[in-house]
Write a protein that holds these residues in place. Structure first.
Motif, mmCIF file in Angstrom:
data_model
loop_
_atom_site.group_PDB
_atom_site.id
_atom_site.type_symbol
_atom_site.label_atom_id
_atom_site.label_comp_id
_atom_site.label_asym_id
_atom_site.label_seq_id
_atom_site.Cartn_x
_atom_site.Cartn_y
_atom_site.Cartn_z
ATOM 1 N N MET A 1 0.850 -1.189 0.000
ATOM 2 C CA MET A 1 0.000 0.000 0.000
ATOM 3 C C MET A 1 0.889 1.243 0.000
ATOM 4 S SD MET A 1 -2.626 1.338 2.976
ATOM 5 C CE MET A 1 -4.083 0.391 2.563
ATOM 6 N N GLN A 2 0.594 2.166 -0.897
ATOM 7 C CA GLN A 2 1.295 3.448 -0.936
ATOM 8 C C GLN A 2 0.314 4.553 -0.575
ATOM 9 O OE1 GLN A 2 2.457 5.780 -4.644
ATOM 10 N NE2 GLN A 2 4.441 4.924 -4.072
ATOM 11 N N ILE A 3 0.723 5.414 0.342
ATOM 12 C CA ILE A 3 -0.132 6.503 0.810
ATOM 13 C C ILE A 3 0.552 7.830 0.502
ATOM 14 C CG2 ILE A 3 -1.278 7.533 2.807
ATOM 15 C CD1 ILE A 3 -1.089 4.755 4.149
ATOM 16 N N GLU A 4 -0.097 8.662 -0.295
ATOM 17 C CA GLU A 4 0.424 9.981 -0.617
ATOM 18 C C GLU A 4 -0.417 11.021 0.126
ATOM 19 O OE1 GLU A 4 0.315 10.362 -4.844
ATOM 20 O OE2 GLU A 4 1.867 8.844 -5.181
ATOM 21 N N ILE A 5 0.244 11.801 0.968
ATOM 22 C CA ILE A 5 -0.462 12.745 1.835
ATOM 23 C C ILE A 5 -0.354 14.155 1.277
ATOM 24 C CG2 ILE A 5 -0.599 13.707 4.170
ATOM 25 C CD1 ILE A 5 0.743 11.158 5.177
ATOM 26 N N ARG A 6 -1.504 14.825 1.194
ATOM 27 C CA ARG A 6 -1.560 16.241 0.846
ATOM 28 C C ARG A 6 -2.266 16.973 1.985
ATOM 29 N NH1 ARG A 6 -2.089 12.972 -3.280
ATOM 30 N NH2 ARG A 6 -0.955 13.353 -5.213
ATOM 31 N N ASN A 7 -2.384 18.270 1.844
ATOM 32 C CA ASN A 7 -3.051 19.033 2.906
ATOM 33 C C ASN A 7 -4.509 18.636 3.068
ATOM 34 O OD1 ASN A 7 -0.915 20.542 3.821
ATOM 35 N ND2 ASN A 7 -1.228 22.187 2.339
ATOM 36 N N ASP A 8 -5.203 18.420 1.936
ATOM 37 C CA ASP A 8 -6.652 18.224 1.992
ATOM 38 C C ASP A 8 -7.105 16.853 1.523
ATOM 39 O OD1 ASP A 8 -5.926 18.537 -0.618
ATOM 40 O OD2 ASP A 8 -7.487 20.002 -1.116
ATOM 41 N N SER A 9 -6.181 15.920 1.303
ATOM 42 C CA SER A 9 -6.566 14.592 0.837
ATOM 43 C C SER A 9 -5.403 13.616 0.992
ATOM 44 C CB SER A 9 -7.006 14.632 -0.637
ATOM 45 O OG SER A 9 -5.902 14.914 -1.475
ATOM 46 N N VAL A 10 -5.730 12.336 0.883
ATOM 47 C CA VAL A 10 -4.705 11.303 0.766
ATOM 48 C C VAL A 10 -5.083 10.427 -0.419
ATOM 49 C CG1 VAL A 10 -4.017 11.230 3.190
ATOM 50 C CG2 VAL A 10 -5.908 9.804 2.425
#
Length: 203
Positions: A1-10
Motif C-alpha cells: 500500500m502506498q499513501i500519498e499525503i496532501r493538505n486536503d486529501s490522501v
C-alpha cells in the motif's frame, strides 16, 4: 500500500488481492482451507457493479466514496489494484500518524470449486463473486484475514465474507517533500494544484 499525503486529501494505492495465489490458511467449521481467486473474477465483479464502495474498517457509516467518483479498481496480471483519493479528515489524520495498515474487501461467492494442496489441505477457487466494497483498515481494527457478516439486502440475508490483505506501507508526504527540496511556497502550491488536477483527470 502506498499513501500519498496532501493538505486536503490522501491518495491510497495498492493491491487488494493477488490472482491465482494461495491465501494464508483460513478457518471454517469444516477445518482450515486456502483460497485462490481465478483470473478474470475481479474483472467480471467490477463489470457487474458500477457502485463499489470504499469504506473505513468495513463500516458503512464511514463510506469514503465509490467507483462512481473517487475509487478506481482494475484487474491486471497481478491482481485487484485499487486507487482511492480520500478527503475524509479522519483518514487524513490517520495517514499522517501512520495508523493505516492495509486493505480488506467484502464479497459474496456465487461460483466456487474445490481441490487440494500438496499437503492435502482443502483449496477453494473463487470463479464468480459479487464485490460490494473494499475497505481501508486502521490500527483500531484487529486484522482478520477471514471473517463473515450477515446483512439484509432487498429482503434477503446475504453472508458477506471479508478478507484482509497484509501489506507494506509506504507513506509519502508530498507537501513536505516539496518543501524539503527547497521549493518556495508559490511553486509548492502550484505543484499541489497540478497533481490534484492530474488525479481528477485520472479518476
Amino acid at each position: 500500500m502506498q499513501i500519498e499525503i496532501r493538505n486536503d486529501s490522501v491518495t491510497i494505492k495498492g493491491y487488494v488481492n493477488a490472482l491465482e495465489r494461495d491465501s494464508r490458511a483460513l478457518p471454517s467449521p469444516q477445518g482450515k482451507f486456502v483460497e485462490q481467486v481465478r483470473t478474470g473474477t475481479w474483472k467480471n465483479a467490477i463489470a457487474k457493479n458500477d457502485d463499489i464502495a470504499v469504506l473505513l474498517n468495513h463500516d458503512w457509516n464511514k463510506k469514503l466514496g465509490s467507483t462512481k467518483d473517487n475509487l478506481k479498481l482494475k484487474e491486471d496480471n497481478i491482481g485487484l489494484y485499487a486507487e482511492a483519493r480520500v478527503c475524509d479528515a479522519d483518514v487524513i489524520e490517520k495517514a499522517k500518524n501512520n495508523e493505516l495498515c492495509g486493505w480488506s474487501f467484502g464479497f459474496k461467492a456465487n461460483k466456487q470449486s474445490w481441490g487440494k494442496t500438496d499437503n492435502e489441505m482443502q483449496r477453494r477457487y473463487l470463479d464468480d463473486i459479487d464485490l460490494f466494497e473494499v475497505s481501508i483498515l486502521d490500527n483500531t481494527r484487529t486484522p482478520a484475514y477471514y471473517g463473515t457478516s450477515v446483512e439484509a439486502r432487498d429482503n434477503e440475508e446475504l453472508c458477506i465474507e471479508q478478507r484482509f490483505v497484509q501489506d507494506d506501507i509506504e507513506v509519502i508526504d508530498l507537501v513536505e517533500k516539496l518543501v524539503d527540496e527547497g521549493r518556495d511556497d508559490k511553486s509548492t502550491e502550484l505543484a499541489k494544484q497540478l497533481r490534484l488536477l492530474e488525479l481528477e483527470l485520472e479518476l
